[in-house]
Design an enzyme around this catalytic site. Structure first.
Site, PDB file in Angstrom:
ATOM      1  N   GLU A  30       8.079 154.305  79.221  1.00 48.06           N
ATOM      2  CA  GLU A  30       8.618 155.630  78.916  1.00 48.06           C
ATOM      3  C   GLU A  30       7.610 156.413  78.068  1.00 48.06           C
ATOM      4  O   GLU A  30       7.112 155.902  77.062  1.00 48.06           O
ATOM      5  CB  GLU A  30       9.936 155.489  78.123  1.00 48.06           C
ATOM      6  N   LYS A  56      24.126 153.769  59.739  1.00 50.07           N
ATOM      7  CA  LYS A  56      22.776 153.726  59.165  1.00 50.07           C
ATOM      8  C   LYS A  56      22.192 155.079  59.543  1.00 50.07           C
ATOM      9  O   LYS A  56      21.856 155.317  60.694  1.00 50.07           O
ATOM     10  CB  LYS A  56      21.998 152.574  59.807  1.00 50.07           C
ATOM     11  N   CYS A  97      16.961 161.027  76.927  1.00 54.38           N
ATOM     12  CA  CYS A  97      16.885 159.680  77.507  1.00 54.38           C
ATOM     13  C   CYS A  97      17.006 159.740  79.025  1.00 54.38           C
ATOM     14  O   CYS A  97      16.630 158.802  79.710  1.00 54.38           O
ATOM     15  CB  CYS A  97      17.968 158.795  76.915  1.00 54.38           C
ATOM     16  N   GLU A 133      21.797 151.463  73.614  1.00 52.64           N
ATOM     17  CA  GLU A 133      21.429 152.374  74.707  1.00 52.64           C
ATOM     18  C   GLU A 133      20.020 152.825  74.406  1.00 52.64           C
ATOM     19  O   GLU A 133      19.771 153.425  73.366  1.00 52.64           O
ATOM     20  CB  GLU A 133      22.362 153.587  74.741  1.00 52.64           C
ATOM     21  N   GLY A 153      18.534 154.626  70.787  1.00 45.84           N
ATOM     22  CA  GLY A 153      17.164 154.861  70.342  1.00 45.84           C
ATOM     23  C   GLY A 153      16.164 154.173  71.241  1.00 45.84           C
ATOM     24  O   GLY A 153      16.408 154.006  72.448  1.00 45.84           O
ATOM     25  N   SER A 154      15.061 153.748  70.631  1.00 50.61           N
ATOM     26  CA  SER A 154      13.956 153.192  71.420  1.00 50.61           C
ATOM     27  C   SER A 154      14.245 151.748  71.858  1.00 50.61           C
ATOM     28  O   SER A 154      15.065 151.055  71.239  1.00 50.61           O
ATOM     29  CB  SER A 154      12.687 153.192  70.563  1.00 50.61           C
ATOM     30  N   GLY A 156      16.055 148.876  69.494  1.00 48.49           N
ATOM     31  CA  GLY A 156      17.277 148.249  70.011  1.00 48.49           C
ATOM     32  C   GLY A 156      17.088 146.758  70.210  1.00 48.49           C
ATOM     33  O   GLY A 156      17.953 145.949  69.856  1.00 48.49           O
TER      34      GLY A 156
HETATM   35  P1  NAP Z   1      14.268 154.770  67.153  1.00 45.38           P
HETATM   36  O1  NAP Z   1      12.942 155.013  66.559  1.00 45.38           O
HETATM   37  O2  NAP Z   1      14.478 153.482  67.851  1.00 45.38           O
HETATM   38  O3  NAP Z   1      15.315 154.941  65.958  1.00 45.38           O
HETATM   39  C1  NAP Z   1      16.723 154.804  66.099  1.00 45.38           C
HETATM   40  C2  NAP Z   1      17.323 154.221  64.815  1.00 45.38           C
HETATM   41  O4  NAP Z   1      17.064 152.811  64.781  1.00 45.38           O
HETATM   42  C3  NAP Z   1      16.734 154.768  63.535  1.00 45.38           C
HETATM   43  O5  NAP Z   1      17.749 154.861  62.571  1.00 45.38           O
HETATM   44  C4  NAP Z   1      15.702 153.720  63.152  1.00 45.38           C
HETATM   45  O6  NAP Z   1      15.487 153.678  61.769  1.00 45.38           O
HETATM   46  C5  NAP Z   1      16.368 152.445  63.601  1.00 45.38           C
HETATM   47  N1  NAP Z   1      15.393 151.402  63.937  1.00 45.38           N
HETATM   48  C6  NAP Z   1      14.354 151.517  64.795  1.00 45.38           C
HETATM   49  N2  NAP Z   1      13.686 150.364  64.895  1.00 45.38           N
HETATM   50  C7  NAP Z   1      14.312 149.491  64.067  1.00 45.38           C
HETATM   51  C8  NAP Z   1      14.094 148.121  63.722  1.00 45.38           C
HETATM   52  N3  NAP Z   1      13.092 147.419  64.239  1.00 45.38           N
HETATM   53  N4  NAP Z   1      14.937 147.540  62.848  1.00 45.38           N
HETATM   54  C9  NAP Z   1      15.948 148.252  62.289  1.00 45.38           C
HETATM   55  N5  NAP Z   1      16.201 149.547  62.576  1.00 45.38           N
HETATM   56  C10 NAP Z   1      15.406 150.161  63.445  1.00 45.38           C
HETATM   57  O7  NAP Z   1      14.635 155.902  68.227  1.00 45.38           O
HETATM   58  P2  NAP Z   1      14.458 157.493  68.095  1.00 45.38           P
HETATM   59  O8  NAP Z   1      13.010 157.823  68.051  1.00 45.38           O
HETATM   60  O9  NAP Z   1      15.315 157.965  67.021  1.00 45.38           O
HETATM   61  O10 NAP Z   1      15.045 158.040  69.483  1.00 45.38           O
HETATM   62  C11 NAP Z   1      14.242 158.243  70.629  1.00 45.38           C
HETATM   63  C12 NAP Z   1      14.505 157.191  71.686  1.00 45.38           C
HETATM   64  O11 NAP Z   1      15.907 157.077  71.926  1.00 45.38           O
HETATM   65  C13 NAP Z   1      13.901 157.462  73.049  1.00 45.38           C
HETATM   66  O12 NAP Z   1      13.328 156.286  73.560  1.00 45.38           O
HETATM   67  C14 NAP Z   1      15.092 157.869  73.915  1.00 45.38           C
HETATM   68  O13 NAP Z   1      14.910 157.632  75.286  1.00 45.38           O
HETATM   69  C15 NAP Z   1      16.175 157.048  73.311  1.00 45.38           C
HETATM   70  N6  NAP Z   1      17.511 157.608  73.529  1.00 45.38           N
HETATM   71  C16 NAP Z   1      18.408 156.923  74.307  1.00 45.38           C
HETATM   72  C17 NAP Z   1      19.663 157.452  74.557  1.00 45.38           C
HETATM   73  C18 NAP Z   1      20.660 156.718  75.408  1.00 45.38           C
HETATM   74  O14 NAP Z   1      21.813 157.087  75.420  1.00 45.38           O
HETATM   75  N7  NAP Z   1      20.278 155.695  76.124  1.00 45.38           N
HETATM   76  C19 NAP Z   1      20.029 158.677  73.978  1.00 45.38           C
HETATM   77  C20 NAP Z   1      19.101 159.338  73.168  1.00 45.38           C
HETATM   78  C21 NAP Z   1      17.849 158.784  72.953  1.00 45.38           C
HETATM   79  P3  NAP Z   1      14.093 154.120  61.132  1.00 45.38           P
HETATM   80  O15 NAP Z   1      13.712 155.420  61.769  1.00 45.38           O
HETATM   81  O16 NAP Z   1      14.399 154.229  59.684  1.00 45.38           O
HETATM   82  O17 NAP Z   1      13.155 153.012  61.469  1.00 45.38           O
END
Ligand code: NAP
Length: 499
Positions: free
Chosen positions: A384, A175, A293, A256, A232-233, A237
């Site tokens: 965070e 995706k 992260c 993650e 992601g967030s 997740g």
């Molecule tokens: P995000 O907003 O959660 O987006 C990640 C992906 O998930 C996107 O493709 C998003 O699609 C999709 N998504 C989000 N909410 C969804 C839902 N309710 N239903 C279905 N799909 C959904 O995260 P981000 O802003 O890209 O990344 C930043 C975050 O990632 C930070 O919190 C950071 O700490 C964390 N992170 C963690 C790691 C790790 O390894 N633990 C590594 C890097 C980053 P859409 O945008 O189209 O909604």
């Protein structure tokens, strides 16, 4: 060339009418390519192809899948500067970072290719005391991968989740992240080229565009999908984890997510090298505009004159580091909103912030401080703040410091900064921290995740949804397999890797 279309297996497709564009956050200008959101029918086709491809892909000798994965790395490399420029235009991140992340992505792919050249990774086991039972790890089935915005290459289309799932023998449907859809399509084209060159079944990989949550939700709910990888967030997740759990056949979601990565700083460390630590941490907090992260969002020490000086020093040094643009206006807005929410709590003191006027989407770094009592009582202070932001907690004593560690949510990392003479007294801190994190860093910074065999990138919830696994390093392959036993099987029916 970027077409804006979806890859449904090897075929480019744009059946839908919903379109979107990416944005260059550095100059706040919309990038040209137009992306077509995948339709429900296209999603269905991608899953049907993946499901069919699984039957052939799972049974291929590891050496053939290894050749495919190594060829993906070669094809990504062959994209050259087009990939680097697209990455930079969609993320605002500088060229050095783009090239570094590409190197990491290629390295991960080649590491997994190497791992599966032999079948040892399947942990083949034979027990022959009563019955002859042979066990090995086998793949789960089609996997859906969601990447994060802050790693357009290493945690995205051909990142660690995709590389490890393909290595395990699982077809992958990505995706695509809407903020780096062009980078995603270029990488997807390299994967498809590699699949065609190495004779992989059509559907072993698909890339679906989407600017909202619908595509991801339909994918996770599809009964033919057998596992999910997410970076992601916490909110995203958790939503996907809940969808997967509510299916008639629940499936694992390896998410993650966010983390504030507590850093424990001792009195002696402050006395001997407080100033040096302040500089090291100002650099770590602002590295990549704090969009990691593993960013150190929480520093915990015991009240003293030295801690007060350290807080001031850290604030001063952080505030003077040049501001830079964040990945996207929505990430910048969330940074401002979440940071202000913490700053506006009555117990919080803003120590320093970057005050020079900055351009749109540029983040101003901030350091805040609170007492141990306030931190324990107010959960808003535990969230965070994704960006160049950190909070120093000033504890009354060691008992309160341990109490704070025990009450933290699960984290990716914890760090201890201490002097040799204190080592004999650190056991209780190590023990408490170990219970809350996936990795402890000693006398270093948490930013930087090495791709090596012994790496654990994960941790107790909400750092990840399953703390028994890592998302980085070759052990990440274990998320996509299950143990399987053959009892008293005839030799000719056993797979090659168990003969
Ligand atoms: P995000 O907003 O959660 O987006 C990640 C992906 O998930 C996107 O493709 C998003 O699609 C999709 N998504 C989000 N909410 C969804 C839902 N309710 N239903 C279905 N799909 C959904 O995260 P981000 O802003 O890209 O990344 C930043 C975050 O990632 C930070 O919190 C950071 O700490 C964390 N992170 C963690 C790691 C790790 O390894 N633990 C590594 C890097 C980053 P859409 O945008 O189209 O909604």
């Amino acid at each position: 060339m970027i077409t804006g279309k979806n890859y449904i297996g090897n075929t480019l497709s744009n059946k839908g009418t919903v379109t979107y564009q990416t944005l260059n956050p550095k100059n706040n200008i919309v990038n040209e390519p137009i992306f077509y959101e995948a339709t429900s029918e296209e999603i269905d086709q991608a899953v049907a192809l993946a499901s069919k491809a699984f039957h052939k892909f799972r049974d291929m000798p590891g050496s053939e899948r290894a050749f495919f994965i190594a060829t993906i790395a070669d094809e990504i490399e062959a994209l050259g500067d087009t990939l680097i420029h697209t990455y930079m235009s969609e993320s605002g991140l500088p060229e050095g970072r783009a090239k570094g992340e590409r190197g990491r992505t290629l390295g991960q792919l080649r590491m997994f290719a190497n791992l599966i050249k032999t079948e040892h990774w399947r942990n083949p086991t034979i027990s022959g005391d009563h019955k002859e039972i042979r066990q090995a790890l086998i793949p789960l089935g089609p996997v859906v991968v969601f990447g994060a915005s802050n790693f357009p290459l290493a945690y995205s289309t051909a990142g660690g989740d995709t590389a490890s799932a393909l290595a395990a023998g699982c077809p992958v449907i990505v995706k695509s992240h809407p903020m780096h859809a062009g980078t995603g399509e270029l990488v997807a084209s390299a994967i498809i080229k590699a699949a065609e060159k190495t004779g992989m079944p059509d559907g072993v990989f698909s890339n679906l565009n989407s600017s909202g949550i619908e595509v991801g939700v339909q994918l996770v709910k599809d009964p033919r999908v057998k596992a999910v990888g997410f970076t992601g967030s916490i909110r995203g997740g958790r939503a996907l984890y809940d969808h997967a759990g509510q299916r008639e056949e629940p499936i694992p979601v390896f998410a993650e997510m966010g983390s504030i990565n507590p850093v424990i700083i001792t009195q002696k460390a402050l006395e001997i090298r407080g100033e040096e630590i302040a500089q090291t941490y100002a650099d770590s907090i602002t590295l990549g505009v704090g969009q990691f992260c593993t960013n150190p969002g929480l520093i915990i020490g015991i009240k003293s004159q030295e801690l007060t000086s350290f807080v001031d020093d850290l604030g001063e040094k952080t505030a003077t580091i040049d501001a830079y643009c964040m990945l996207h206006p929505s990430i910048h807005t969330a940074y401002e909103r979440n940071g202000n929410e913490v700053i506006n709590q009555k117990e919080t003191t803003l120590v320093a912030e970057h005050t020079t006027t900055v351009a749109t989407n540029y983040a101003q770094a901030k350091i805040v401080t609170v007492s141990g009592d306030a931190f324990l009582q107010n959960k808003t202070l535990h969230q965070e703040v994704f960006g160049p932001f950190s909070m120093v907690v000033q504890c009354e004593d060691q008992t309160q410091l341990l109490q704070i560690i025990d009450q933290l949510e699960g984290q990716l990392t914890g760090t201890i900064l201490a002097e040799k003479e204190e080592y004999p007294h650190l056991a209780s801190i190590v023990k408490s921290l170990q219970n809350r994190v996936g990795r402890i860093v000693f006398n270093g910074v948490p930013t930087g995740v090495a791709v090596v065999d012994a790496m654990t990138h994960g941790g107790p919830y909400p750092a990840s949804t399953d703390s028994r696994f890592t998302a980085v390093g070759n052990q990440a392959i274990k998320r996509w397999v299950r143990p399987f036993s053959y009892q008293d099987f005839p030799e000719e029916l056993l797979p090659e890797f168990l003969k």
